[in-house]
Structures are given as structure tokens and as C-alpha cells.
Enzyme design. Structure first.
Site, short mmCIF file in Angstrom:
data_model
loop_
_atom_site.label_atom_id
_atom_site.label_comp_id
_atom_site.label_asym_id
_atom_site.label_seq_id
_atom_site.Cartn_x
_atom_site.Cartn_y
_atom_site.Cartn_z
N ASN A 84 0.81 -1.23 0.00
CA ASN A 84 0.00 0.00 0.00
C ASN A 84 0.85 1.27 0.00
O ASN A 84 0.50 2.25 -0.66
CB ASN A 84 -0.92 0.02 1.23
CG ASN A 84 -1.95 -1.08 1.17
OD1 ASN A 84 -2.78 -1.13 0.27
ND2 ASN A 84 -1.89 -2.01 2.11
N SER A 109 5.39 10.94 7.25
CA SER A 109 5.02 10.81 8.67
C SER A 109 6.18 11.10 9.60
O SER A 109 7.36 10.90 9.26
CB SER A 109 4.53 9.38 8.93
OG SER A 109 4.41 9.13 10.31
N TYR A 146 6.52 0.79 9.11
CA TYR A 146 5.68 1.87 8.56
C TYR A 146 6.55 3.11 8.28
O TYR A 146 6.46 3.72 7.21
CB TYR A 146 4.57 2.19 9.57
CG TYR A 146 3.86 3.49 9.34
CD1 TYR A 146 3.00 3.66 8.26
CD2 TYR A 146 4.05 4.57 10.22
CE1 TYR A 146 2.35 4.87 8.06
CE2 TYR A 146 3.40 5.77 10.02
CZ TYR A 146 2.55 5.92 8.93
OH TYR A 146 1.91 7.12 8.73
N LYS A 150 7.45 5.19 4.74
CA LYS A 150 7.29 6.63 4.51
C LYS A 150 8.61 7.23 4.03
O LYS A 150 8.62 8.10 3.16
CB LYS A 150 6.80 7.31 5.79
CG LYS A 150 5.36 6.96 6.13
CD LYS A 150 4.43 7.49 5.04
CE LYS A 150 3.03 6.96 5.14
NZ LYS A 150 2.15 7.47 4.08
#
Ligand SMILES: NC(=O)C1=CN([C@@H]2O[C@H](COP(=O)(O)OP(=O)(O)OC[C@H]3O[C@@H](n4cnc5c(N)ncnc54)[C@H](O)[C@@H]3O)[C@@H](O)[C@H]2O)C=CC1
Ligand SMILES: O=C1O[C@H](COP(=O)(O)O)[C@@H](O)[C@H](O)[C@H]1O
EC number: 1.1.1.388
Length: 248
Positions: A84, A109, A146, A150
Site C-alpha cells: 500500500n 510521517s 511503517y 514513509k
């Protein structure tokens, strides 16, 4: 901006914060794998950002992109962020370049730099009298997969800028909450981004002229370890909110 703005992930929290204030300011083309919960303020494409054909069709005639779609969970597993966040961002950026889009804002982020929050620095860096400050020129330092995804998105933006001239603003969003900063959470208060400032910042990304930028997306909090000076200078960001004004 006369041409439509493609907003991916429009059904999510950040997308709603943007549309709540900017619905009438642009011609929107909204894109999400979830159908709209309410009457959308523009054309709506239901699709997955990893589906190249659908993304390319959605990009037709677009002037700028705000790319939010992705897995936002700090604890997200590798297979999800790979698909994703990394592959999806590559698909959207490549389609943007091929369609002649000029401006691209990417939702990065705080987690791209989360590992700067070492044991020795915390919790002091969450407090107003501490001097530690990240300004966007530092190397990424993710504290989870995660965050790695980013940082990869920021790197994809660098590539598509250098190789294809796409103007890219990577916004390292802090902690977006509505109406009020997070309670009993010093870290979240230091990186609070109000809905009002969020919409304004992404509007700045659409209106300003820049090459490749990494900026922090937080409000003008007294407590902060992310500088917002670059966002002010290059984008004209002028935040109105400050978590210190909320005492309860
Ligand atoms: N909310 C926050 O405080 C922060 C958010 N971000 C980033 O901002 C972006 C938006 O975050 P939120 O709005 O909070 O998340 P969210 O989960 O509320 O919204 C994400 C939206 O993207 C859609 N989506 C996810 N994967 C997709 C795919 N493969 N294809 C099409 N649509 C897909 C979801 O259906 C959802 O509507 C994310 O990229 C997140 O990493 C970054 C830092 C802080
Ligand atoms: O990137 C993100 O960061 C925010 C803030 O991080 P947290 O670890 O303090 O919760 C998070 O709320 C959001 O879901 C995420 O996408």
C-alpha cells in the site's frame, strides 16, 4: 489551480480534514478503495492505488495530486506497507509524471524519523524548554516498518523530481486530531496538527512553487521538536493553532 486535484485516500481522517475546509476551493477528483460515506464534493473513483490502470485513468487531466492513501498504522506489517505505501506510492507518482502533473504533495510521517526519539532524549524533547529540533534536512531514521515505508515514499519523490521534474512536497505529518490535541500524551501534543492547520498546509502545497521539499506538518505548538520554519519559508505555511492553548 484550474485543473482537478486528485486526492487519494480521501475517505480517511486526513482527507476529511482537507475536504471539510477546502471542498469548494478546488475541483476535486477523489480516490479511495472505500466508496464515499457521504455525498462527495467532486468526482469519486473507487479503486486501489496499486491498480495501475485505474490510477492512470484517474490521473487524466489532473493538475496536482495530494497522495494520502496508504496503511497509516505505525505497527503495520511489512506486506501491507510494501504493497500500500511503497508500491502504491510508486504507482501514483509514476502515473502523475506520465500524465504531466506538475505538483505532488505526499503524506509522509513523523515515523520516518521516529528513532531520533532515543531513550536519552525522551521525554525531555516533548517539552517546551528542550532545544532538540529536527528540521527536515536530517537523514530518515524510522523506528518501525511503517516509518521505513514513509522514508521510501520520500525517496521515490526525490527520484521522480530529479529524473522527471515533478515538484514534490513530502509532509511529515505529526498527530492529527480534531478539535483538541491528544490528551495525556506529551509526544502527541508536541506534534499536534489541527484540522485547520492541516487543510491550510496542504493548500500551501498546492499553491506554492518548489522543487523537492521535506517539511514537518504540525501546528505552531510551544512544545515542538520538529521545525516548521521550512514550511513557512517555502510554502507560506502560517499555522493558527498551538497545543499549549489547550490545558485540560
Ligand atoms: N492521521 C495522522 O495523524 C497521520 C497520517 N499520516 C499519513 O496520512 C495518510 C492518511 O492517513 P489517515 O487519513 O490518518 O489514514 P486513514 O486510514 O484514516 O485513511 C487512509 C485512506 O486511504 C485509503 N486507502 C488505504 N490503502 C489504500 C489503497 N491501497 N488504495 C486506495 N485507498 C487506500 C483507506 O480506505 C482510507 O480511506 C496516510 O498515508 C498516513 O500514513 C501520517 C502521519 C500522521
Ligand atoms: O504516522 C502516523 O502518526 C500518527 C502519530 O503517531 P503515534 O505513534 O503518536 O500515534 C498516528 O496517530 C497515525 O495513525 C500515523 O499514521
Amino acid at each position: 489551480m484550474d485543473a482537478p486535484v486528485l486526492l487519494t485516500g480521501s475517505e480517511g481522517r486526513v482527507g476529511r480534514a482537507i475536504l471539510d475546509r477546502l471542498a469548494g476551493a478546488y475541483e476535486w477528483r477523489l480516490f479511495d478503495r472505500e466508496p464515499p460515506a457521504e455525498d462527495p464534493p467532486g468526482e469519486f473513483v473507487v479503486g486501489d492505488i496499486t491498480d495501475e490502470e485505474t490510477v492512470r485513468e484517474a490521473m487524466d487531466g489532473v493538475g496536482a495530486v495530494i497522495h494520502l492513501a496508504g496503511d497509516p498504522r505505525p505497527e503495520a506489517p511489512w506486506d501491507s506497507v510494501l504493497r500500500n505505501n511503497i508500491d502504491g506510492t510508486h504507482t501514483v507518482m509514476e502515473a502523475a509524471v506520465d500524465a504531466g502533473v506538475e505538483t505532488f504533495a505526499f503524506a509522509s510521517s513523523n515515523h520516518a524519523v521516529g528513532a531520533y526519539e532515543t531513550e536519552a532524549r525522551t521525554p525531555n524533547i516533548y517539552r517546551p524548554d528542550d532545544k532538540f529540533l529536527l528540521d527536515g534536512t536530517e537523514l530518515p531514521r524510522p523506528g518501525n516498518r511503517y516509518g521505513v515505508s514513509k522514508a521510501a515514499g520520500e525517496s521515490l519523490g526525490r527520484f521522480f523530481h530529479d529524473e522527471h521534474g515533478l515538484s514534490v512536497a513530502c509532509v511529515r505529518i505529526g498527530n492529527l486530531t480534531k478539535d483538541h490535541p491528544p490528551k495525556d500524551y506529551e509526544r502527541g501534543q508536541a506534534m499536534w496538527l489541527s484540522h485547520r492547520d492541516c487543510a491550510h498546509l496542504f493548500e500551501c502545497c498546492l499553491e506554492a512553487e518548489y522543487d523537492y521539499e521535506i517539511v514537518y506538518g504540525i501546528s505552531d505548538n510551544d512544545r515542538k521538536y520538529y521545525s516548521i520554519e521550512r514550511a513557512r519559508e517555502v510554502l507560506g505555511y502560517d499555522p493558527q493553532d498551538n497545543s499549549a492553548n489547550y490545558t485540560d
